[in-house]
Design an enzyme around this catalytic site. Structure first.
Site, PDB file in Angstrom:
ATOM      1  N   GLU A   1       2.717   0.490  -5.617  1.00  0.00           N
ATOM      2  CA  GLU A   1       1.595  -0.042  -6.379  1.00  0.00           C
ATOM      3  C   GLU A   1       0.454   0.974  -6.463  1.00  0.00           C
ATOM      4  O   GLU A   1      -0.185   1.113  -7.506  1.00  0.00           O
ATOM      5  CB  GLU A   1       1.085  -1.342  -5.728  1.00  0.00           C
ATOM      6  CG  GLU A   1       2.126  -2.434  -5.653  1.00  0.00           C
ATOM      7  CD  GLU A   1       3.008  -2.398  -4.406  1.00  0.00           C
ATOM      8  OE1 GLU A   1       3.642  -3.421  -4.111  1.00  0.00           O
ATOM      9  OE2 GLU A   1       3.082  -1.352  -3.722  1.00  0.00           O
TER      10      GLU A   1
ATOM     11  N   CYS B   1       1.790  -5.218   0.038  1.00  0.00           N
ATOM     12  CA  CYS B   1       1.238  -5.311   1.390  1.00  0.00           C
ATOM     13  C   CYS B   1      -0.287  -5.371   1.261  1.00  0.00           C
ATOM     14  O   CYS B   1      -0.837  -5.291   0.163  1.00  0.00           O
ATOM     15  CB  CYS B   1       1.671  -4.106   2.224  1.00  0.00           C
ATOM     16  SG  CYS B   1       0.928  -2.544   1.684  1.00  0.00           S
TER      17      CYS B   1
ATOM     18  N   CYS C   1      -1.900  -2.441  -0.601  1.00  0.00           N
ATOM     19  CA  CYS C   1      -1.716  -2.471  -2.052  1.00  0.00           C
ATOM     20  C   CYS C   1      -2.526  -3.576  -2.716  1.00  0.00           C
ATOM     21  O   CYS C   1      -3.058  -3.390  -3.811  1.00  0.00           O
ATOM     22  CB  CYS C   1      -0.234  -2.584  -2.378  1.00  0.00           C
ATOM     23  SG  CYS C   1       0.679  -1.119  -1.819  1.00  0.00           S
TER      24      CYS C   1
END
Length: 155
Positions: free
Chosen positions: A59, A87, A90
């Site tokens: 990302e 996560c 990101c």
């Protein structure tokens, strides 16, 4: 970007396709696609191993490409499509870039079943830094505010 399910599905399929392509080349199974103004602004896949860069998550790589090619204004309000749920790093990167919508295919529990358990990243910032697994020291230096004051003076 609208929230038409067929349009969301189309770009989510693209994220999965990129992820599978990267896995076929020996990479990690995460990819990202940034879509804004009806077009793909940037794509990326997890390059942590290839670049020896712990921040080169799919990302983040997609956000870097989109911002470099089109500017941060184009990214603001755009949609981030991820093959796997982002996560905490990101999600924060998406937030700070101004992403307006995050769409993911596989969720965090699915990723964990395949050896990618990053669920602990979501709760880290709810803890006191004294309890983090990395030592954090705050030095309260008299000149610590000077760079900020300099910035205000120049702005």
């Amino acid at each position: 970007m609208g929230t038409d399910e067929s349009e969301l599905t189309e770009y989510a399929h693209e994220a999965i396709r990129l992820s599978r392509e990267h896995v076929a080349q020996g990479g990690i199974p995460f990819s990202g696609v940034i879509v804004g103004g009806g077009r793909v602004l940037g794509t990326g896949f997890n390059r942590v191993r290839e670049d020896n860069d712990p921040t080169a998550h799919a990302e983040v790589v997609a956000l870097r490409e989109a911002a470099a090619r089109h500017g941060l204004r184009a990214v603001a309000g755009a949609t981030l499509f991820a093959s796997g749920e982002p996560c905490a790093l990101c999600y924060l990167a998406a937030r700070y870039a101004g992403i307006g919508h995050v769409v993911h295919a596989a969720d965090r529990k699915t990723a964990a079943r395949y050896g990618f358990d990053y669920t602990s990243t979501y709760t880290l910032f709810a803890q006191d830094p004294a309890d983090w697994p990395v030592k954090v020291t705050a030095l309260h230096l008299p000149e610590a505010e000077q760079p900020f004051q300099d910035f205000l003076t120049r702005s």
